[in-house]
Structure formats: structure tokens, C-alpha cells
Scaffold this motif. Sequence first.
Motif, PDB file in Angstrom:
ATOM      1  N   GLN A   1       0.852  -1.194   0.000  1.00  8.97           N
ATOM      2  CA  GLN A   1       0.000   0.000   0.000  1.00  8.97           C
ATOM      3  C   GLN A   1       0.886   1.241   0.000  1.00  8.97           C
ATOM      4  O   GLN A   1       1.780   1.367   0.833  1.00  8.97           O
ATOM      5  N   PRO A   2       0.657   2.170  -0.944  1.00  4.16           N
ATOM      6  CA  PRO A   2       1.567   3.309  -1.088  1.00  4.16           C
ATOM      7  C   PRO A   2       1.507   4.280   0.089  1.00  4.16           C
ATOM      8  O   PRO A   2       0.469   4.459   0.727  1.00  4.16           O
TER       9      PRO A   2
ATOM     10  N   ALA B   1       0.643   9.442   8.560  1.00  3.62           N
ATOM     11  CA  ALA B   1      -0.757   9.312   8.988  1.00  3.62           C
ATOM     12  C   ALA B   1      -1.392   8.137   8.270  1.00  3.62           C
ATOM     13  O   ALA B   1      -1.397   8.081   7.038  1.00  3.62           O
ATOM     14  N   GLU B   2      -1.920   7.177   9.042  1.00  2.40           N
ATOM     15  CA  GLU B   2      -2.570   6.009   8.457  1.00  2.40           C
ATOM     16  C   GLU B   2      -4.074   6.249   8.286  1.00  2.40           C
ATOM     17  O   GLU B   2      -4.656   7.079   8.982  1.00  2.40           O
ATOM     18  N   GLY B   3      -4.677   5.502   7.374  1.00  6.14           N
ATOM     19  CA  GLY B   3      -6.124   5.529   7.220  1.00  6.14           C
ATOM     20  C   GLY B   3      -6.667   6.788   6.578  1.00  6.14           C
ATOM     21  O   GLY B   3      -7.805   7.182   6.846  1.00  6.14           O
ATOM     22  N   VAL B   4      -5.882   7.445   5.710  1.00  5.85           N
ATOM     23  CA  VAL B   4      -6.368   8.637   5.016  1.00  5.85           C
ATOM     24  C   VAL B   4      -7.315   8.180   3.903  1.00  5.85           C
ATOM     25  O   VAL B   4      -6.891   7.534   2.950  1.00  5.85           O
ATOM     26  N   GLU B   5      -8.587   8.536   4.039  1.00  5.97           N
ATOM     27  CA  GLU B   5      -9.586   8.036   3.099  1.00  5.97           C
ATOM     28  C   GLU B   5     -10.289   9.139   2.319  1.00  5.97           C
ATOM     29  O   GLU B   5     -10.954   8.856   1.330  1.00  5.97           O
TER      30      GLU B   5
ATOM     31  N   GLN C   1      -0.974   7.571   4.278  1.00  4.45           N
ATOM     32  CA  GLN C   1      -1.207   6.224   3.762  1.00  4.45           C
ATOM     33  C   GLN C   1      -2.679   5.912   3.945  1.00  4.45           C
ATOM     34  O   GLN C   1      -3.259   6.216   4.987  1.00  4.45           O
ATOM     35  N   GLY C   2      -3.316   5.345   2.952  1.00  4.09           N
ATOM     36  CA  GLY C   2      -4.727   5.013   3.099  1.00  4.09           C
ATOM     37  C   GLY C   2      -5.402   4.811   1.759  1.00  4.09           C
ATOM     38  O   GLY C   2      -4.791   4.959   0.690  1.00  4.09           O
ATOM     39  N   TYR C   3      -6.697   4.510   1.805  1.00  2.59           N
ATOM     40  CA  TYR C   3      -7.439   4.181   0.587  1.00  2.59           C
ATOM     41  C   TYR C   3      -7.553   5.357  -0.373  1.00  2.59           C
ATOM     42  O   TYR C   3      -7.823   5.165  -1.556  1.00  2.59           O
ATOM     43  N   LEU C   4      -7.372   6.578   0.111  1.00  3.38           N
ATOM     44  CA  LEU C   4      -7.389   7.727  -0.792  1.00  3.38           C
ATOM     45  C   LEU C   4      -6.293   7.600  -1.844  1.00  3.38           C
ATOM     46  O   LEU C   4      -6.456   8.060  -2.973  1.00  3.38           O
ATOM     47  N   PHE C   5      -5.196   6.977  -1.476  1.00  7.76           N
ATOM     48  CA  PHE C   5      -4.048   6.866  -2.378  1.00  7.76           C
ATOM     49  C   PHE C   5      -3.926   5.482  -3.006  1.00  7.76           C
ATOM     50  O   PHE C   5      -3.225   5.326  -4.006  1.00  7.76           O
TER      51      PHE C   5
ATOM     52  N   GLY D   1     -16.334  -4.011   2.157  1.00 12.83           N
ATOM     53  CA  GLY D   1     -16.149  -4.842   3.340  1.00 12.83           C
ATOM     54  C   GLY D   1     -14.797  -4.712   3.988  1.00 12.83           C
ATOM     55  O   GLY D   1     -14.578  -5.225   5.073  1.00 12.83           O
ATOM     56  N   ILE D   2     -13.832  -4.032   3.337  1.00 12.68           N
ATOM     57  CA  ILE D   2     -12.511  -3.874   3.944  1.00 12.68           C
ATOM     58  C   ILE D   2     -12.596  -2.844   5.048  1.00 12.68           C
ATOM     59  O   ILE D   2     -13.075  -1.747   4.847  1.00 12.68           O
ATOM     60  N   VAL D   3     -12.118  -3.205   6.235  1.00 10.61           N
ATOM     61  CA  VAL D   3     -12.121  -2.281   7.351  1.00 10.61           C
ATOM     62  C   VAL D   3     -10.714  -1.842   7.687  1.00 10.61           C
ATOM     63  O   VAL D   3     -10.421  -0.680   7.829  1.00 10.61           O
ATOM     64  N   ASP D   4      -9.807  -2.777   7.814  1.00  8.89           N
ATOM     65  CA  ASP D   4      -8.427  -2.456   8.171  1.00  8.89           C
ATOM     66  C   ASP D   4      -7.523  -3.409   7.421  1.00  8.89           C
ATOM     67  O   ASP D   4      -7.571  -4.618   7.629  1.00  8.89           O
TER      68      ASP D   4
END
Length: 600
Positions: free
Chosen positions: A349-350, A540-544, A561-565, A594-597
Motif C-alpha cells: 500500500q503506497p 498518517a494512516e487511514g487517510v480516506e 497512507q490510506g485508501y485515498l491513495f 467490506g474492507i475495514v483495516d
Amino acid sequence: MLPVMEEIRNLMPADFIKRVPSIAGDGLADTDSIRSILPTLVEELSDGIAIGQRSGANSPLLYVNKSFERLTGYARHEVIGKDCRYLQGNERDQPEIARIRAAIEAAEPVDATLRNYRKDGSEFWNSLSLRPAWVGDALLYVAILRDVSSIRQTHIALDRVANLDGLTGCLNRQSFLLTADERFATQAEALLLVVKLDVIDFHDLNTGYGFEVGDALLCETGRRLRDLGAALVARMGANEFALAFQLPDEQSADAIVSMVTALLAADFVVAGANVSLRFAIGYAIGKPVGGTLSLIRNAGTALWAAKSDPLGGPRRFRDSDDEQARRRLRMTRELKSAVANNEFVYHFQPQVDLVTGEWLGAEALIRWNHPLFGSQLPGRFIETAERSGLLLELTERSLTTVTTFARRINAHRHKPLRFSVNVSAGEFLRHDMAELLDRILRQTGADPAWLTLEITESMFLSDTPGVIDAFERLRRIGVGLSVDDFGTGYSNLRSLERFPVTEIKIDRTFVSELATAPSKRVIVRAIIELGRALGLTVVAEGVETEAQRAMLSEMGCPVGQGYLFGVPTDEESFAASLERQATGGTDAAAPAPGIVDAKT
């Protein structure tokens, strides 16, 4: 005021006064000139100055300067003759007060920090420095006051990061373990009850009601548990809590467990939902002989057994738990086969520059391609792998895979990517991690600067000198060290002092509520400032969302880092996405349903 200031002038050291005339002939001011400006200097100091005289049990004020008036809101005529204890309001039981009183009785200097109140009732933290001065037979005290409220609030925010769960306000996991040991380990005859509980099917609640309701349910659970009067209450994981009670006798444990069950049985009413939660409860009773960790672990084992029988009610720990043993043996056999068949892969994950969007690195996340159940997240197998000793072999293969991939990715890049990998305490305690990595890096030809090890929470519970030595050797090799999930209790501020870390990662639970929770913004900003002051990279983790990215960037957080990227993807997909990003395309993939973490 003038007589008092005259006495202050008379307090100047005699040897200093003697020296001044000897240099006055060189064009410098004489002693009388210096004495004449003392009242003005004291009056205009930026710190508050107060002079009091000890008189029996009291210390009435004789003089205050202008800064004292500005700091407290009281005019000079309102305080002269009063004992300065009036600033404490109704909080005269502060621990520091007894120390101040003892110093005054002994005519000794003292420094302290107190909570005081201004004339308008507003609170401020006062750094107080008291110095005695004898004037004839009278004992005067010169006090220097300074408002340190902002510093105190920063300390409180950082202390919360280190010791409290940011969502529920309960102790975090590490603080629970350390505090339990500090409080009970020396009480060999103490009888303890440790209760662990878990919300059944909490994932379904999050999916059905949304994360906001899920978080509200966790907060209400924590509030109810704190009302039970336990010695310690903690949030140990996503939806797991723990309590510690000191018992008068073993028979009282049943009544306490029943009270816990009854308190949690009532419906939970939160915004947008009226929910009846079900809890699995496990508990253990015993004396903290040799420490409390084994008792806490036993309660955890009982909790796992309770989860296998949700309708069975609270489960007391049993020395022999056949079901738990069979489960561990079965998982261990499957893991041995998986390692032999090389069924483990990494997804990447980038991690990106929050200002430019440039890819700076990636976190490598292990997955088990189970032949029957498909892709398995590490939360399903890492603990068993560590207990069985398989994790060491798995780690060596994994690090070889990641460093080989890093060499492939960075072979023709002007600015190389850095890859981070999670490691556990067991790998450091049972293996020479520095030697292992040095060997792997030489075998693969990867640059040590391309690799960062993310340190798991249990690492910071170890005071083993060998662990710190391994960290220092890794840093000498050039490998980075990151504190994972900073702020959730898996780490604390002391770890930043003890270990030579290079990076801290802000947990996703703080990032997810940046836009709605001012307290989270305060904590995140404090972590960013702390990282900057210590020269550490902050991720910062979990940036969405774009709003979260913008807020973090404005706060000065350099990396996100997070789903935004992008979601975690396999090697080939990651390489293709990196190529598109490098050529000006975008590749911020949306999270899969369904992905949470992605990490657990």
C-alpha cells in the motif's frame, strides 16, 4: 511598596556590592545607581512577582508587581495583606501544596506547579518559584509566578496519547499491563480478578449501522465499565475490554462478574440506534505471583473459550482447556504446511507526500493464501505463528521477498521508495534480527535505506537489553525503525526516548475523526509537532478522504497512507500503479467492499 523595595535592595550580596565601586571608575554604573533602578526593574518584569512574610501559619502578601495583577486579574489593593492561598480556590488538597508548606516551615527554597484561579474564575497552571529571604528577624518569601497553561495542556494531550485510548478514554492496552504490574506485582498476597470481554459480531454492527454508531457503542461500553469501581479499566483492542479488581476473598468474584454482566445487558441507546449488544466474557482469579501478565493472559484464554460458546455465559479460566488446545494445534499444523508450501505473499500500500502526491514508499502487508479459505489477514495467524516458533522462518522468507521486490522497484528510480514491514517482539527476543537483515540485504543486494521495520506494541513492554542493542545495530546498518499505531496504547512517549526510532505512524482511529472531533485534531497536531521536534518522519494512516488529506497537510504532516491513495495490491499491480503514477496518471483506488483495516 517603597519600604519593601528598600529591603530588596538591601538583600543584594555583599561581595557584589564590594566589586561594583572597583569598576565604576571604568565608566560603569556604581552601586547606588543599580539600587535606584531595582524597583522599576521588578515592577516591569514579565513574570509575576509577589513578596510575602511568614507569620505563624499564614504568609500575607506585602507586595505584587504589575505582571502579578495581569496574571491573576486581582488589583494590588485587593491582595495586599491576604494569604496567597486564595488563588487555589477550593483545590487546596493538591499534592504540591504540602511540599510548599513544608519548605516554608523549613525556610527552604521550593519550585512547584499548581492549578490556580483568576479573579474571574478561569483556571490557569502556575509555575511557582519561592525563595526565602531573612530581613532582620522577619522571614520573607519572594515568589516568581509564570502562566504555563499551554505547556501543561500539551503535556496532558501527549499523556493521553501515551496512556489512554483515544476513543473511549479508558486505559490503553500497554498502560493496563504496566499499571497492573506496578500496582499489584509487589503485593504477593493480593487476590485479583481480571475480567476480559469482547463485543460479539462487532464487525457486523459496524457494517450494519456504520462506524459512527460502532464508535459510540464502544464509548458507552467504556463508560459503563468505568462505573463499576474496578481498580483498572482498559480497551485492549478494537472491541475488547479488560478490568482488574482487587478481591477481599474468592467468593466475591462471582458477584462482581454478575454485576458486569447485568450492567452490559441493558440496551445501548446512541444517536441513530437502539442496540442490544452481546458480550463474550472470560475471567481469571489468582495472586499476582511473579507479575500480573500470566493472570491477564489466563483471562484472555478464558475469553477465547467464551467466544466459542456465545450462549454459555461468562467463562472462568481452566487450567486445561481442550478446545483452546485443539484450536492452536490445528492452526499450527496448517501454518507449518503453509510455510513449507510457500503460501504467503505480500501486498503493498503506497505512502505518499501529502502535498505533492508523490509516492515515497509503501507498507508491505503479509497475506496467507489459504487453499480452502482464500486470502487471510495477519490477525488470523500471526499470534499462532509466533507461539509455535514458525514466525521466525516466515519472517526470514518475508524479508527476503520484500527486499528483493524493493531492489526490483528501485533499480532505475532516481528517488528510491522505502518499504516498511511489521515485526513482532518475539522476532527480536528469539532471533538476532540485525544479523538476519544484514545477511538478507547482502544476498538480495538491496540498500538498507530502502527498508523500515514497523515495531509492534509488545516490543515496548520489553526491557531486555538485547532488544535495545538490536535496534541500535539495525540503525547502524541503515534500516529505519517505525512506531506503529502511535496513540492507541501500543506505544508510549517513553519508547521514543528509549529506542532509536526514525518514524511514528498516527493511528487511523485519529485520522478518521479529524473533521468531526476537535480533541482528535489536538492530539494529531501534538503528535506531528512531537515528531518534528524529535526529527522523526510522521506518517498518517487511514487517510480516506480529500478533506482528511488537506487537514493533515495543513497541520504539517508530511506523509499519508490510506485508501485515498490506493488499496494494498500484489507486486505486479503495485508496480503497474507506480508506473502510472510516475508518468502523471492517478491510481488512488477505492477500497474494496467490506474492507475495514488492511493491516489486521
